[in-house]
Structure formats: C-alpha cells, structure tokens
Scaffold this motif. Structure first.
Motif, mmCIF file in Angstrom:
data_model
loop_
_atom_site.group_PDB
_atom_site.id
_atom_site.type_symbol
_atom_site.label_atom_id
_atom_site.label_comp_id
_atom_site.label_asym_id
_atom_site.label_seq_id
_atom_site.Cartn_x
_atom_site.Cartn_y
_atom_site.Cartn_z
ATOM 1 N N LEU A 142 0.843 -1.197 0.000
ATOM 2 C CA LEU A 142 0.000 0.000 0.000
ATOM 3 C C LEU A 142 0.875 1.241 0.000
ATOM 4 O O LEU A 142 1.831 1.329 0.782
ATOM 5 N N LEU A 144 0.675 5.690 -0.525
ATOM 6 C CA LEU A 144 -0.250 6.824 -0.480
ATOM 7 C C LEU A 144 0.468 8.110 -0.864
ATOM 8 O O LEU A 144 1.625 8.308 -0.510
ATOM 9 N N SER A 493 -4.715 6.249 -2.274
ATOM 10 C CA SER A 493 -3.944 5.069 -1.897
ATOM 11 C C SER A 493 -3.843 4.130 -3.100
ATOM 12 O O SER A 493 -4.808 3.992 -3.862
ATOM 13 N N ARG B 447 -8.977 4.784 -3.254
ATOM 14 C CA ARG B 447 -7.972 3.717 -3.307
ATOM 15 C C ARG B 447 -8.078 2.992 -4.633
ATOM 16 O O ARG B 447 -9.172 2.597 -5.033
ATOM 17 N N ALA B 462 -0.674 3.783 4.965
ATOM 18 C CA ALA B 462 -0.854 4.202 3.577
ATOM 19 C C ALA B 462 -2.266 3.895 3.076
ATOM 20 O O ALA B 462 -2.518 3.931 1.885
#
Lengths: 527, 527
Positions: A142, A144, A493, B447, B462
């Motif tokens: 993940l 961001l 994200s 996301r 994140a």
C-alpha cells in the motif's frame, strides 16, 4: 501593458458581454478608464471547461516544472513594473510604500510555494510494503500520496489587492498543489487584477502549460461568483472578505449536488488582553504601540486589534491616556472603497450612540472617503449583555472592555466567537494568569501572540492565518503560510500497483528524493 | 459483565427515560433481552457538558499517557471475553470467525493509534525562529502545532459492530487526536455497544482521566443523533452508514449557527475494471475470486465490488461463466438487520425487473433473513442512460457492464460518482490501457488496487478508506488508517511566546523528541 477591461480565459482575452463597470478612484470617487465588462455564464463555462481539461496534465507536472512556473509568475508580476503600483494606488487608495511592500510579499509568497513544491513534503508520501507471509492474511503493498483536488475558484479580496487577490495566497497555494485556478477579480481593483492576471497568463504560456491552468473573470456583481461556485468542475473555493459573502458561498457550496469545501476567511475582532503587571510597568508604551497597529492601513486588516480586555486600575488608565493621545493625532486615511468607508462610519456611529459605550478618542477628521480612527470603552457587564458589541467594525475602530478582574476577562474570552488572532501583553509576573488563559485562546483562535499585535502576518511555515468559525469557514486550515497548500489536496492510496504504473513519488527507487513514511516511520530519501 | 440497557454518561450508568427498545436477533427476528431505554435531551446535554469539561485536560495529556489509555481500551475489550463475541453474533448475524477477526482488527487499530500518538508526527510541529535583524522588518518567532478540535460525536455503523462502532476507527482516531468522544450506539447492536462502552469507560477510570472523555448514548430513533450534531460543544462528527443518513447529518451540521465538519462514509459501488489481456489469460480465475469477494460477509462491505466493467469477448464470457457457476453454489447468509435484508431484496428486485438488465445467476435461496447473492449484466449504453443502475445495492449483488471497447469503459468511469475503491485486473500487456485509466480513477476514488478486490481494508499508514462525494462527505480524509487522526486536528500558531508558556511540542529543547519542520525543513529530534 495596456489595461483593456477584458476577461482572461485560458490563453485568450475576450471582452465580456455582461454589465459594464469601471474602477473607482478610492481617494476621489471618480471613475477610472477603461470600462470593464462582466463575464457571462458562457465565459464561466469556458473557463471551467479549460480548467478541467488542464487538470490531469497540470497536476502531474514535475515538482521542478511546477516550482519554475510559480517563480515565472513572480517574475512576471515584478516585470509589470511601476504601472502596477500606480494603478493599484488609484484603485485601492493605499499608499505606495504599502503596495510596494505588498508586491514584495506576493512575490515572496509565490517563491515560498515554489520551495514547498520542490521539497515535496506536501505529497505526504507513505509506503507500507507488502508482507506476503503475514498470517492469517498476507498484507498487500500500500502506498499513499496527496493529489490535487481539482480546479479551484479564487475570489480576490479588496483589502490586499495583491497579496490576497488574483495571484495571492489562495492562487499560489492552489497552483502549488496542482490545481488550475479560475479567479474572480474584485470589482474594486479590476485594473490591478487584469495586470496581474496577464502576468499569470504569460507565465502559463512561457512554461508551456495547458492554457486552462489559469483564467480571470470580471464581474460588477455576484452572478459570476455564484456560477463559479455552482460549476460541477470546481472542486474548492478560496475567499477572503466579509462574513456575509463568505457565509453565502458556504451555503451555495453545501447545497450543490456534490458539496465542495469553501475556505473563507471572514471576520475577526482579534482580542488583545493586557495583563496587570505588563500594564503597570508599561501601559503607556503599549497604548502607543496599540494605536500604531490599530490605524495601520486605515485599520483595514483582518487582524486589526478591535477589542481590548484589561482589568481596571492605574495601569489601564495610563494605557488609555496614551492611546487616546496618540489616536487624537492620527491622520484620517483613504479607505479602500466608498462602500467600506460607509460601513465603517455606520459601525462607528452605532458605537457612539450606544449608551453603554463611551467614546474615548477620535482621530483627525479627513476627506469624504477617509476613515477617522475611533477608540471606545465599555464595561464587561455591558459587553456580555450585548452581542452587537462583539461584532467587527472593519477599519480603525477598537473597543476597550474594562473588567473588574481576571476571571471576568476569562469569561469574556469564553463568550467570544472564533478569531484569527489573540494577543497577550504580559510580563514575567503575568505568566500564571497567561497560562490560565491559553487553553481558552487555543480553542478560539488560530494564532496566539505575546507582546505584539496581530497585524503583520508573516508568510512562513509556522503561520496560521485561520481560526474557528466565523473567523474562517474551516478552522482546520490556514490561508497564509506553507500549510495553506493542504487545503487543495486529498489522499489517494495505491494497492499492489506494478512498479511501472506507480506515480514517481511512490516508486521504490524514490526518484523525487522525498522523505516518506515507511511503515509509519519517517525515512530519509537515501534509505 | 451484565448488559443493563443503560446509557454510559461519563463515569455513570443511567437508564434512559426515552423510548424503550430491544436488540433483534438477526437470524430469527426475535427480540433479545434486556430492554434498552433511549437517552433523552438531558442525557445528551450531560454527556456533552462532561465532554467539554474534560477537553482541556484530555487534549493536553502526555503522548505516553494518551497512548497508554488507547492500549487500556484495547485490553479492556479483549478482557470482555467470549461474551462480546456471542452477543455480537446474535445481534449482527455475523459468524464467529468474522467477529473474532473484527475484534482483533479493532484492538489492533487502537494499538496502531497508540503508536501514532507516541510518534508525535501528527502534531506537525513547526518552528520558524525569530530573525531580529531582518530588514525591513524583524521576523517574529513563530511555532505551530496541531491541537484537537473538540468533543466528537461518533455514530456506530451496523456492518462492523466492532471495528466501525463504539470503539472503532472514528473513536480511536478522535481519542488519539485528543478529542473526547460521545458515541451514539447503533440500535442494531446495542448490547455489543454497551459491552464495548463499558470497556472504554473502565479504561478512562483506570487511567485517571476526566470522566467526560467518553460517553455512550442509546437511541431507537434519530433524535439523540440530531441533538448531538446540534450541540454547540460538539466540534466534529464521525459516521459510517447510508447515504441518506450521512447527507442528513451533513445538512444538519452545515446549518448550525457554527457549522462543523461531518466525516461520513456513505456509499460506493467500487468499480472493477477487467482489462483484455488479463481477462483472456485468466478470466475464469478472476470470476471465481470475484464471487469470493462479492459474497464475503453477505456482501455487507462498503468496498463490495458492485460494478464490473469489461470489453465483450471470449475472456469476458469465461469470467461470466465461472462467476455464475460459483455464485449459483453460494449459500445464502443472514443479513445484519431485517431492514437491510428488505432493502437488499428491493434493490435486487428492481434490477431483476429492469428490461435492460439480464439476471446471470442467483445464489442459493435461504431463510427469512438471509440474503441470496445475485449477478446481473447490462450494456454500457443502458448503463449510461439510467442513473439508477449506478446506485449501490447493499449486499451480495453486482452488475456487469458489457462495453464495446476501452474508450467506453473510460466514458463509463468518467460518469461515475465518487467511490471508495476501484480495482483494475491487468496483465503486462494491459499496462498502457491501465495508464490511460489511472487519471480518471484518481479523480474519482480514494484507493486504486490492482489484481484484487476492495474488500479487506488494511489498517495501516498508507490506507485511504475515503473518496470523493458521495463515497464520503469529505474526500480530503480517510476513516481507516493512521491518516484518519488528521480529521480531528486543527493548527494553532504561537508567536513570540516566552519559553515557559510554550507547549512541550514546540520548546527549543524539544522534550517530546519530535521530528519538526525548522524553517520549513524536516529536522531530526537530536538536532
């Protein structure tokens, strides 16, 4: 650069087909050439369409390209030369030295945001690497970053025709974030607006950016602003002005099919608390310094000290004597617009005729459009009983509230609405009293200052020019300083994206050399 | 720990005097003991007064004390033991394994925020030292930190009775920020709420914090929630639930005398784009995996894949065959409440009866309160013509939109409202197609994920569990992950404060050992 009175829509300049209007010379009330023509709904539509078209390209410009664009805007404003200052003096009534200073501030602000963009910290890059072996479930990769929210509508303010206007703090921070800007010129300084707008337009061209990155619309009334805030392509609004205007924008934005944030900086009386030991030791000096802050720029600052709180006694008497003496000798000065002057006179007249209020001093009288400073006093009891006494009178007027004790000062502060600033004047012996008031102030204001006044808002990284409603529409933000960029960003994200599809800010090799949060911990770019 | 049906107001437990109600066993529709009594306006008043009273003390607890409190809440939830799981199974109809996992997630979330608090990065401490020699004007000393916004109202969600409820993400992030919380229990799981509420209450006591740090109010209807959002002491609202509920809260908050932010996570269909090469290579596998995500927890996830976009062809046919086959064998499962089940059935019936929609498959039929999975298909043309087809059906139903080409997929995505997530299924040969879609997705979702599905929201640094309206009320934020703390903070600037009056985070000796921005540049705590 001739002023033509046109709207600047992307790369084009075209004459509006709405109502015609002229700038007014603040000192005389006379009309200035040329005629401006208000934009139409079609102009708004075109500016917003271009902004939306430019958005995906502009928000992905490299940090360096975007920084260089902000610097090019700054250079282009300087390159206008004295014509800008002369026009702005005529339209605003503000003196040359102030406007030269404000130009420096505007240019410095653009360059500060160029630095913020190059630093890249605003991207808040975060990487939580995959943990394929984690039990009971593997953890995905993940990452961001913050991205620009979309095209931003910016409303120029009348009281800072450069620093809070077409290329002021809202525009600079929105452009820094990666948002195209559609600016609405303030009708009190349309010529200044056009000159600055053309400088921005030239910088867009020079940097090879999509033309929709910037447009400037003229309007003598409110319909262009209403259409802008209602346009589905506009993602956020920046505004500095009256409470009535700001609240109207908030309501319009909240009632859209897709509500959007409005960052409105509106009204503040900026309480100043004079604590006993400081008052006793140097009440007269504080009184003179206070009048200097109160009457600066005819008092036309959002951070003007409009409310003084102090405990009765010899110290306060000395403060009032010195302040009254200094105020009595203050020259009247031209106000920004006849409308602002009229509202100031009405506010002062209301205080003068209020039986609970004493007029302590008036400044020297001046010409038709000049504001005459005023200092009033009342009791805490009267102040707490009458909400109208806590309202801002925009201009060089201030109200002293005589309090019987510190507990009453605290009670008055607890009753105030949200403010931009609060100042404490204190000596060492006042520290305990100050410590007791700080939590109250923190809940109510954006900036707390000691032994000074709120005027003179530093453009820096630790500045908050904001505060709880109604000082602003959104107390979580600032409209001055580098933190202002966060108003125009939102987080996205990315989960399990192949390396070649990741934005540069989030790639393993960290080509932008960003500080990032790696599993929540700050990690240096070399890591 | 017996469930009494009382409200928890600060340290007290007191029976409400409002309407009486009982939890309903999800699987049977039968009432559960004991009776709960709704809170009254006086209870709301008392909880908010205690929260306001606790605020100044709680927000200035040391980082370590606050972290230990969050850990104590986590421990107290674990200490409830199996009673919590048993009660929660009865009230929610969710199976044991899911709820044990959700408890782990809730506890882990509280501990993550304890780590965030200890890290101190959320304070965003900034120091711009004075420059007394600067010309033309000296620069003042300016320092900035984030402080808590004030007491927060948290509305428990029905679909995560632990992780998004009384001590879920909203509460954990608000408490971490330094905000007292007044929680409103979801009437679908009041017993679970009380058990968790008592755990938080015990942790408050154990840690010696002011009792107003936490209260829990019961209500069978909406009046307690309305009163909470209207209370002048409430500074922000956290909510996860329906679009209708969230929009009502947004409107209530915007029309207060002092408007406040509402963080509402509302609705999303979470588009899944199947790109051609991936579809051709492994369409059947993706189809099976998709059904696994769609039917997980009876489809009652905000991130449930409710919309599939793909180009017609053999790959899509394979996907649909495999998905239909898997879906047909899916057991029906108890839904959270009879009301949710009824709404699901109505949504499915509307799709079934829409002439432009084909029913591809239904899962196995089940009991009265069980949701029967459903898979539908339509054309891009029909989808673009009928806005209703883009609306969320909460539960295990999904709609496949057959598109003639990639350009049409892009056009459909451009027409979608804001979403929590979007997924791309892709192979290397799809990278160019994906690259063309990413900017569209970035503008629309919080996301973006590749070769997976949005269900399973990782609690990390994140993560963005947010997205543009109407996925949430405020696309600048997330309700899951450490970034969620920023919803409950606002910046305050301190100018020229004597050292002894400065908050610890901003003192020259940096006793909290924070990373700070010094003149805009990140500086390590040792510096």
């Amino acid at each position: 650069m001739p002023i033509t009175g046109e709207n600047l829509i992307g790369a084009a300049a075209r004459r509006g087909e709405g109502e015609s209007f002229r700038a007014v010379e603040a000192a005389t009330g006379n009309s200035l050439e040329p005629a401006f023509a208000s934009a139409t709904a079609a102009d708004v539509e075109r500016a917003c369409a271009l902004a939306a078209e430019a958005f995906d390209t502009y928000r992905e410009t490299s940090l360096d390209d975007r920084a260089r664009f902000l610097e090019a805007v700054a250079d282009a404003i300087v390159a206008i030369g004295d014509e800008l200052i002369v026009r702005c003096m005529a339209e605003s009534g503000l003196p040359r030295a102030r406007l030269e200073g404000e130009r420096g501030r505007t240019v410095g602000q653009l360059k500060m945001f160029a630095g913020v963009v190059r630093d890249g910290g605003f991207l808040e890059a975060r990487v939580d690497p995959a943990q394929p072996e984690r039990k009971p479930l593997p953890r995905p990769d993940l990452r961001l970053r913050q991205i620009a929210v979309g095209p931003v509508a910016v409303f120029g303010a009348s009281n800072f025709p450069l620093a809070f206007s077409v290329a002021g703090g809202d525009t600079a921070s929105a452009l820094a974030a990666g948002c195209p800007v559609v600016a609405k010129a303030h009708p009190a300084h349309p010529g200044t607006s056009e000159l600055v707008g053309r400088a921005v337009q030239a910088a867009v061209k020079q940097c090879g950016l999509p033309e929709g990155v910037f447009s400037l619309l003229m309007d003598s009334g409110i319909s262009v602003g209403q259409a802008l805030v209602a346009d589905p392509r506009i993602a956020a609004v920046g505004f500095t002005g009256s409470r009535r205007g700001g609240v109207a924008l908030m309501q319009a934005a909240a009632s859209r099919p897709v509500p959007i944030p409005v960052y409105a900086e509106m009204s503040s009386v900026n309480p100043v608390v004079l604590l006993p030991a400081a008052l006793e030791a140097r009440g007269r000096d504080i009184g003179r310094a206070f009048v200097g802050s109160l009457t600066l720029g005819s008092g036309q600052f959002c951070t003007n000290p409009g409310l003084i709180l102090a405990v009765e006694g010899a110290g306060l008497d000395g403060f009032l004597e010195a302040a009254s003496a200094a105020l009595t000798e203050t020259q009247a000065a031209t106000m920004l617009t006849p409308g602002i002057h009229k509202a100031y006179c009405a506010g002062v007249a209301a205080l003068e005729s209020n039986p609970a209020v004493t007029t302590l001093a008036r400044g020297l009288a001046g010409g038709t459009h000049q504001g005459q400073a005023a200092l009033f006093a009342t009791t805490a009891e009267a102040f707490l009983a009458d909400h109208a006494l806590a309202e801002e009178v925009f201009g060089a007027a201030s109200l002293v509230v005589r309090c019987p004790d510190l507990a009453t000062i605290r009670a008055v502060l607890e009753r105030l609405e949200g403010q931009l600033t609060a100042a404490l004047h204190l000596d060492e012996a006042d520290h305990d009293a100050a410590r007791a008031l700080l939590p109250v102030l923190e809940r109510r204001v954006g900036r707390i200052l000691v032994n000074g006044f709120g005027t003179g808002v530093e453009v820096g990284h630790a500045m908050v020019h904001g505060g709880p409603y109604p000082a602003t529409s959104d107390g979580r933000t600032t409209s001055v300083g580098s933190l202002a960029i966060h108003r125009f960003l939102r987080p996205v994200s990315y989960q399990d994206l192949p390396a070649s599809l990741l934005p540069a800010a989030l790639r393993d090799d960290n080509p932008l050399k960003l500080w990032r949060r790696q599993d929540g911990k700050l990690a240096a770019p070399s890591a």
